[in-house]
Scaffold this motif. Structure first.
Motif, mmCIF file in Angstrom:
data_model
loop_
_atom_site.group_PDB
_atom_site.id
_atom_site.type_symbol
_atom_site.label_atom_id
_atom_site.label_comp_id
_atom_site.label_asym_id
_atom_site.label_seq_id
_atom_site.Cartn_x
_atom_site.Cartn_y
_atom_site.Cartn_z
ATOM 1 N N LEU A 205 0.860 -1.181 0.000
ATOM 2 C CA LEU A 205 0.000 0.000 0.000
ATOM 3 C C LEU A 205 0.900 1.236 0.000
ATOM 4 O O LEU A 205 1.824 1.327 0.803
ATOM 5 C CB LEU A 205 -0.896 0.013 1.241
ATOM 6 N N VAL A 206 0.598 2.167 -0.909
ATOM 7 C CA VAL A 206 1.489 3.297 -1.122
ATOM 8 C C VAL A 206 0.749 4.590 -0.878
ATOM 9 O O VAL A 206 -0.403 4.742 -1.313
ATOM 10 C CB VAL A 206 2.043 3.296 -2.567
ATOM 11 N N SER A 207 1.385 5.524 -0.158
ATOM 12 C CA SER A 207 0.904 6.897 -0.093
ATOM 13 C C SER A 207 2.087 7.806 -0.379
ATOM 14 O O SER A 207 3.180 7.332 -0.671
ATOM 15 C CB SER A 207 0.299 7.196 1.279
ATOM 16 N N SER A 208 1.877 9.121 -0.280
ATOM 17 C CA SER A 208 2.930 10.029 -0.720
ATOM 18 C C SER A 208 4.120 10.033 0.211
ATOM 19 O O SER A 208 5.215 10.386 -0.201
ATOM 20 C CB SER A 208 2.377 11.443 -0.847
ATOM 21 N N SER A 209 3.934 9.659 1.474
ATOM 22 C CA SER A 209 5.037 9.784 2.416
ATOM 23 C C SER A 209 5.484 8.449 3.002
ATOM 24 O O SER A 209 6.465 8.428 3.744
ATOM 25 C CB SER A 209 4.658 10.721 3.560
ATOM 26 N N LEU A 210 4.793 7.357 2.707
ATOM 27 C CA LEU A 210 5.265 6.082 3.233
ATOM 28 C C LEU A 210 4.670 4.941 2.419
ATOM 29 O O LEU A 210 3.714 5.121 1.653
ATOM 30 C CB LEU A 210 4.890 5.897 4.711
ATOM 31 N N VAL A 211 5.296 3.753 2.585
ATOM 32 C CA VAL A 211 4.831 2.529 1.937
ATOM 33 C C VAL A 211 4.629 1.498 3.041
ATOM 34 O O VAL A 211 5.453 1.396 3.960
ATOM 35 C CB VAL A 211 5.868 2.018 0.920
ATOM 36 N N VAL A 212 3.504 0.737 2.958
ATOM 37 C CA VAL A 212 3.251 -0.302 3.939
ATOM 38 C C VAL A 212 3.103 -1.619 3.207
ATOM 39 O O VAL A 212 2.390 -1.698 2.208
ATOM 40 C CB VAL A 212 1.962 -0.019 4.752
ATOM 41 N N GLN A 213 3.841 -2.630 3.700
ATOM 42 C CA GLN A 213 3.674 -3.982 3.185
ATOM 43 C C GLN A 213 3.044 -4.825 4.287
ATOM 44 O O GLN A 213 3.530 -4.837 5.423
ATOM 45 C CB GLN A 213 5.021 -4.582 2.786
ATOM 46 N N ILE A 214 1.925 -5.530 3.934
ATOM 47 C CA ILE A 214 1.203 -6.327 4.911
ATOM 48 C C ILE A 214 1.225 -7.774 4.458
ATOM 49 O O ILE A 214 0.894 -8.085 3.314
ATOM 50 C CB ILE A 214 -0.250 -5.843 5.061
ATOM 51 N N HIS A 215 1.682 -8.650 5.340
ATOM 52 C CA HIS A 215 1.853 -10.061 5.001
ATOM 53 C C HIS A 215 1.149 -10.908 6.056
ATOM 54 O O HIS A 215 1.397 -10.755 7.253
ATOM 55 C CB HIS A 215 3.340 -10.399 4.966
#
Length: 114
Positions: free
Chosen positions: A23-33
């Motif tokens: 999941l991407v936004s302008s200030s960070l990226v989140v990876q969910i597993h």
RNA sequence: UCAGAUGGCUGGAUGGCCGCUGGCGGGUUCGCCCCGUCAGAGGAAAGUCCGGGCUCCACGGAACCACGGUGCCGGGUAACCCCCGGCGAGGGUGACCUCAGGGAAAGUGCCACAGAAAAAAUACCGCCAUGGUGAUCAUGGCAAGGGUGAAAAGGUGCGGUAAGAGCGCACCGCGGUUCUGGUAACAGAACUGGCAGGGUAAACCCCACCGGGAGCAAGACCAUGUAGGAACGCAAAAGGGGGCUUCGGCCUCCAGCGGGGCGGUUUCGUCCGUGCGUUCGGGUAGGUUGCUAGCGUUGGCUGGUAACAGCCAUCCCAGAUGAAUGGCCAUCCAUCGUCAGGCUGACGCCAUGGCGAGGACAGAACCCGGCUUACAGGCCAUCUGACCCU
RNA sequence: UGGGGCGUAGCCAAGUGGUAAGGCAGCGGUUUUUGGUACCGUGCACCGUAGGUUCGAAUCCUACCGCCCCAG
């Protein structure tokens, strides 16, 4: 609010990057597993050398750590790994905006995978 | 007042909410769970360029050969490619800054182009004498002038001469000897030599001195684990005795072999043993310790021009490991921009108010001493030059 | 932590003290109805940065910057 643990091994980060949702936004990226067990949710922080020097990377990691404590922990579910990746503007983005972005990303994820 | 030089200091402050790591004390449902309290990045923590401590290996010796580093003198230091003071050369009006050993007559190499000639000596244009009738020319003398070049066997002047030349003299430069001052590098003086013959050693090199290797992922302990797997290619070895055996092998001794480690070679010594390369597959990488009291911090006195040393007092001051030392907010102080206002002929200045921006470089990873590099701004001291006033 | 390598034109690069080769790409021309091919010509480099040694430096020395690789 569930209790969280830290991710420690490189293989865990690789697994999250390869099999997790990104999941991407302008200030960070989140990876969910989804690991598929019922243990504590785990959180990992990544700041690459592209972000800047050691001072910049440390500041980015501290902001992401604070974000994980304030926002992510409310949404974290057992058996999942959450990897936060810093982007170029992570050290300088306005704090309420980052909180809102993180909250929105987690809410989207919860809606798509109830 | 302006412009500069050198050295040093500093590297935002206060408060609130929520957090992190460690020490100590207490509680405890024994789990890194809770409560309290204290502490918690830098002048460069950076680059990893030098020197040490510490740990392991070699703790081997000799000889030779390499390899790397340093290089004026004296001092400081545990040590140094560091620091301090002095000498020399160059630059700057000056405060001051920059650079570096000696040897080119120990030897070797290189010096493109140009130029007659580039280290061996020589003579292109020339000058002079003699011969030749005059020109052309021949022989001899000369190296002052021209020209080339980064560099051409001292420079200027006078004498001298056929023309010239340290051929002679004066001054300057240079070499040698002696004396004086200085611990010394070196400086000065006197006498003397007619000049004694290029540059480059950050080219090879010679001389003197120094250097064993690896690094806290060093190393130690506990736990876990069976295990040093397969294929291909190349090279090469497989002797004898003894013991144990689950008969697959294993251990040990002697000899040989060849290979590897101890910087290289040789000699002896010692350790390891089928070795090397490529590809594929598998296992482990968990914790404790090393880990922070040290060539320490701060202050004073004494000695020293200084670097620094000695003595006394004082203090305990980060120990993380996907890696803590913070996230957010408010106010203030520096600073900057802009608008309004005032002063001035103008550049501009002032400080009052409003608005906005907003903290430089940068994050310990075993520990010290240095070096180098990055750095918004602010402060202090000493000194130099110019101008003005008294 | 230790070790090694590279930086030269837009790209690939040679050059190891004496005016910085070559190829591709670019531009202009010839050939062709046009394009391509072929041929001819031409521009582009303060050699990563800054000091130093030297008469002279891409080259030698020192410091720095950036990138890449290897071992544990």
């Amino acid at each position: 609010m569930p209790e969280t643990r830290k991710m420690l091994n490189r293989s865990e980060f690789v697994a999250a990057a390869r099999h997790g949702r990104k999941l991407v936004s302008s200030s960070l990226v989140v990876q969910i597993h989804n690991r598929g067990d019922d243990a504590h949710p785990r959180i990992g922080i990544t700041a690459t050398r592209k972000i800047g020097n050691a001072v910049t990377r440390n500041r980015a990691k501290r902001r992401l750590r604070a974000l994980a404590r304030d926002v992510l922990a409310r949404h974290a579910r057992p058996g999942h790994d959450y990897v936060l990746i810093a982007r170029h503007n992570t050290p300088t983005k306005a704090w309420p905006v980052m909180q809102a972005e993180c909250d929105r990303l987690m809410a989207d994820h919860s809606r798509h995978q109830p």
